[in-house]
Design a protein around this motif. Sequence first.
Motif, PDB file in Angstrom:
ATOM      1  N   GLY A   1      64.811 -26.251 -35.634  1.00  0.00           N
ATOM      2  CA  GLY A   1      65.185 -25.812 -34.490  1.00  0.00           C
ATOM      3  C   GLY A   1      66.464 -24.746 -34.205  1.00  0.00           C
ATOM      4  O   GLY A   1      66.350 -23.735 -33.565  1.00  0.00           O
TER       5      GLY A   1
ATOM      6  N   PRO B   1      66.892 -21.466 -37.522  1.00  0.00           N
ATOM      7  CA  PRO B   1      65.945 -20.361 -37.285  1.00  0.00           C
ATOM      8  C   PRO B   1      66.508 -19.683 -35.911  1.00  0.00           C
ATOM      9  O   PRO B   1      66.221 -18.406 -35.994  1.00  0.00           O
ATOM     10  CB  PRO B   1      64.727 -21.251 -37.248  1.00  0.00           C
ATOM     11  N   ARG B   2      66.900 -20.421 -34.891  1.00  0.00           N
ATOM     12  CA  ARG B   2      67.374 -19.793 -33.705  1.00  0.00           C
ATOM     13  C   ARG B   2      68.359 -18.905 -34.104  1.00  0.00           C
ATOM     14  O   ARG B   2      68.182 -17.627 -33.406  1.00  0.00           O
ATOM     15  CB  ARG B   2      67.770 -20.756 -32.929  1.00  0.00           C
TER      16      ARG B   2
ATOM     17  N   GLN C   1      67.114 -15.814 -35.833  1.00  0.00           N
ATOM     18  CA  GLN C   1      66.335 -14.997 -34.729  1.00  0.00           C
ATOM     19  C   GLN C   1      67.513 -14.216 -33.811  1.00  0.00           C
ATOM     20  O   GLN C   1      67.083 -13.065 -33.503  1.00  0.00           O
ATOM     21  CB  GLN C   1      65.368 -15.935 -34.065  1.00  0.00           C
TER      22      GLN C   1
ATOM     23  N   LEU D   1      57.208 -15.883 -44.849  1.00  0.00           N
ATOM     24  CA  LEU D   1      58.153 -16.356 -43.752  1.00  0.00           C
ATOM     25  C   LEU D   1      57.002 -16.125 -42.676  1.00  0.00           C
ATOM     26  O   LEU D   1      56.982 -17.140 -41.961  1.00  0.00           O
ATOM     27  CB  LEU D   1      59.288 -15.196 -43.445  1.00  0.00           C
ATOM     28  N   LEU D   2      56.284 -15.175 -42.490  1.00  0.00           N
ATOM     29  CA  LEU D   2      55.108 -15.153 -41.606  1.00  0.00           C
ATOM     30  C   LEU D   2      54.180 -16.575 -41.620  1.00  0.00           C
ATOM     31  O   LEU D   2      53.791 -16.891 -40.914  1.00  0.00           O
ATOM     32  CB  LEU D   2      54.471 -13.862 -41.552  1.00  0.00           C
TER      33      LEU D   2
ATOM     34  N   LEU E   1      56.011 -19.784 -40.571  1.00  0.00           N
ATOM     35  CA  LEU E   1      56.110 -19.767 -39.020  1.00  0.00           C
ATOM     36  C   LEU E   1      54.684 -19.668 -38.363  1.00  0.00           C
ATOM     37  O   LEU E   1      54.623 -20.460 -37.293  1.00  0.00           O
ATOM     38  CB  LEU E   1      56.822 -18.320 -38.691  1.00  0.00           C
TER      39      LEU E   1
ATOM     40  N   LEU F   1      54.029 -23.226 -37.623  1.00  0.00           N
ATOM     41  CA  LEU F   1      54.641 -23.918 -36.736  1.00  0.00           C
ATOM     42  C   LEU F   1      53.977 -23.917 -35.086  1.00  0.00           C
ATOM     43  O   LEU F   1      54.093 -24.809 -34.327  1.00  0.00           O
ATOM     44  CB  LEU F   1      55.949 -23.427 -36.414  1.00  0.00           C
ATOM     45  N   THR F   2      53.022 -22.827 -35.032  1.00  0.00           N
ATOM     46  CA  THR F   2      52.466 -22.723 -33.759  1.00  0.00           C
ATOM     47  C   THR F   2      50.900 -22.652 -33.871  1.00  0.00           C
ATOM     48  O   THR F   2      50.350 -23.858 -34.171  1.00  0.00           O
ATOM     49  CB  THR F   2      52.974 -21.313 -33.253  1.00  0.00           C
TER      50      THR F   2
ATOM     51  N   TYR G   1      59.111  -9.661 -34.389  1.00  0.00           N
ATOM     52  CA  TYR G   1      58.661 -10.255 -33.532  1.00  0.00           C
ATOM     53  C   TYR G   1      57.969 -11.365 -33.476  1.00  0.00           C
ATOM     54  O   TYR G   1      58.269 -12.359 -32.789  1.00  0.00           O
ATOM     55  CB  TYR G   1      57.442  -9.088 -33.202  1.00  0.00           C
ATOM     56  N   ARG G   2      57.050 -11.656 -34.443  1.00  0.00           N
ATOM     57  CA  ARG G   2      56.467 -13.076 -34.843  1.00  0.00           C
ATOM     58  C   ARG G   2      57.525 -14.193 -35.016  1.00  0.00           C
ATOM     59  O   ARG G   2      57.332 -15.306 -34.335  1.00  0.00           O
ATOM     60  CB  ARG G   2      55.471 -13.067 -35.937  1.00  0.00           C
ATOM     61  N   PRO G   3      58.430 -14.206 -35.887  1.00  0.00           N
ATOM     62  CA  PRO G   3      59.483 -15.176 -35.813  1.00  0.00           C
ATOM     63  C   PRO G   3      60.145 -15.516 -34.399  1.00  0.00           C
ATOM     64  O   PRO G   3      60.505 -16.757 -34.226  1.00  0.00           O
ATOM     65  CB  PRO G   3      60.691 -14.577 -36.679  1.00  0.00           C
ATOM     66  N   ARG G   4      60.369 -14.478 -33.496  1.00  0.00           N
ATOM     67  CA  ARG G   4      60.756 -14.736 -32.207  1.00  0.00           C
ATOM     68  C   ARG G   4      59.940 -15.498 -31.438  1.00  0.00           C
ATOM     69  O   ARG G   4      60.257 -16.599 -30.941  1.00  0.00           O
ATOM     70  CB  ARG G   4      61.006 -13.190 -31.693  1.00  0.00           C
ATOM     71  N   ARG G   5      58.598 -15.205 -31.450  1.00  0.00           N
ATOM     72  CA  ARG G   5      57.646 -15.947 -30.573  1.00  0.00           C
ATOM     73  C   ARG G   5      57.709 -17.324 -31.125  1.00  0.00           C
ATOM     74  O   ARG G   5      57.686 -18.312 -30.370  1.00  0.00           O
ATOM     75  CB  ARG G   5      56.253 -15.379 -30.777  1.00  0.00           C
ATOM     76  N   ALA G   6      57.706 -17.376 -32.397  1.00  0.00           N
ATOM     77  CA  ALA G   6      57.547 -18.874 -32.885  1.00  0.00           C
ATOM     78  C   ALA G   6      58.768 -19.655 -32.438  1.00  0.00           C
ATOM     79  O   ALA G   6      58.931 -20.688 -32.357  1.00  0.00           O
ATOM     80  CB  ALA G   6      57.500 -18.688 -34.527  1.00  0.00           C
ATOM     81  N   GLN G   7      60.190 -19.028 -32.707  1.00  0.00           N
ATOM     82  CA  GLN G   7      61.544 -19.629 -32.326  1.00  0.00           C
ATOM     83  C   GLN G   7      61.423 -20.072 -30.691  1.00  0.00           C
ATOM     84  O   GLN G   7      61.741 -21.231 -30.420  1.00  0.00           O
ATOM     85  CB  GLN G   7      62.489 -18.619 -32.700  1.00  0.00           C
TER      86      GLN G   7
ATOM     87  N   ALA H   1      58.765 -20.878 -29.071  1.00  0.00           N
ATOM     88  CA  ALA H   1      57.883 -21.859 -28.918  1.00  0.00           C
ATOM     89  C   ALA H   1      58.406 -23.228 -29.379  1.00  0.00           C
ATOM     90  O   ALA H   1      58.505 -24.349 -28.791  1.00  0.00           O
ATOM     91  CB  ALA H   1      56.638 -21.813 -29.586  1.00  0.00           C
ATOM     92  N   VAL H   2      59.386 -23.140 -30.476  1.00  0.00           N
ATOM     93  CA  VAL H   2      59.810 -24.467 -30.824  1.00  0.00           C
ATOM     94  C   VAL H   2      61.070 -24.665 -29.755  1.00  0.00           C
ATOM     95  O   VAL H   2      61.285 -25.962 -29.477  1.00  0.00           O
ATOM     96  CB  VAL H   2      60.400 -24.210 -32.289  1.00  0.00           C
ATOM     97  N   PHE H   3      61.809 -23.682 -29.415  1.00  0.00           N
ATOM     98  CA  PHE H   3      62.689 -23.782 -28.365  1.00  0.00           C
ATOM     99  C   PHE H   3      62.457 -24.601 -27.264  1.00  0.00           C
ATOM    100  O   PHE H   3      63.033 -25.623 -26.617  1.00  0.00           O
ATOM    101  CB  PHE H   3      63.697 -22.690 -28.403  1.00  0.00           C
TER     102      PHE H   3
END
Lengths: 164, 164
Positions: free
Chosen positions: A37, A40-41, A44, A156-157, A160, A163-164, B38-44, B46-48
Amino acid sequence: MRAARQGAGRPAARPRARRRKPELPRVDLGPLETSIGYRPRRAQLAVFEDAIRVFGEAGLRPGSFSVLLVIGRNPGLKQSDVCAALGIQRTNFVGLIDTLESRGLVARRRAANDGRSYALHLTAAGKRLVAHAMKLQRRHDAALARKLGPGGRDELLDLLGKLT
Amino acid sequence: MRAARQGAGRPAARPRARRRKPELPRVDLGPLETSIGYRPRRAQLAVFEDAIRVFGEAGLRPGSFSVLLVIGRNPGLKQSDVCAALGIQRTNFVGLIDTLESRGLVARRRAANDGRSYALHLTAAGKRLVAHAMKLQRRHDAALARKLGPGGRDELLDLLGKLT
DNA sequence: TATTGTTATACTCTATAACTATA
DNA sequence: TATAGTTATAGAGTATAACAATA
């Protein structure tokens, strides 16, 4: 290294005791160090800050770029569709699209088959701006991909995506 | 599957044409699909969002948890040190630490050697709360790690480390 | 002069409730 | 009744400028 560059004429002085060095204490972040958590934040946020600067050169924010891009690639989409695709709430989308429309980048046309919704399209100026912004984005993204090394982006993609 | 569970007594009806299915259009996200921004942001995000829910069970937000954790692991740190370690601005830290102090979780003690700064410490209640929140965090983090598969966490942290 | 903590302030992003007009 | 767009509003999070006390 430092001493070697001091030149031959001066007496060999050991590195000056710089007065009151900033002296940042080593801080133990504990479980945050390896948290899925936390780090990665931070990463990002750093990337996003870069993106803000990059898109700023085109007078856009990352969000408005993504909206223009999606409209450009999917002409006729209604507002709710763009919102669903990008994870934006309908209510927060209004101001965003208002701005883009008033800048002459997007046109709202009443949908033929449904009087409630708008069909969104890029104007000529909108298309030009998206094309320009995409060039900036490609360059920025390529620089990041280089940092990740060969195959890094896909890895990486892929991770990630799990995770979702 | 669905039809098999309809029972023997009923006439075999084909799946009812549900009236006006949501009918979400496939939206082409173009370069966003593979963008490192972009995608890493969306994933992050969601995790957040998950993390907000998890820490909410302890009456904390992710930010206040990280502050308590760092103070607990580095007692005596001054406000600026915590800010630097966590990437928070001094000015925005004041309200955060005010709240934690008024909740009796953190104590601000005047630093012995520097009258300008405070040495931060957890109270007994603060220590208890951090211990509890860490259990929640460990569980949440373990669940995410499971999704990433063996070695996934290390790979992810390694890749993200290269970005910054 | 520089640093630490602080206040005041503003801007962005996000979230909820409620309205309107169409379906 | 449900949906699309909208308004109003509130809450986080984050940013800058300026100040007092201390170094």
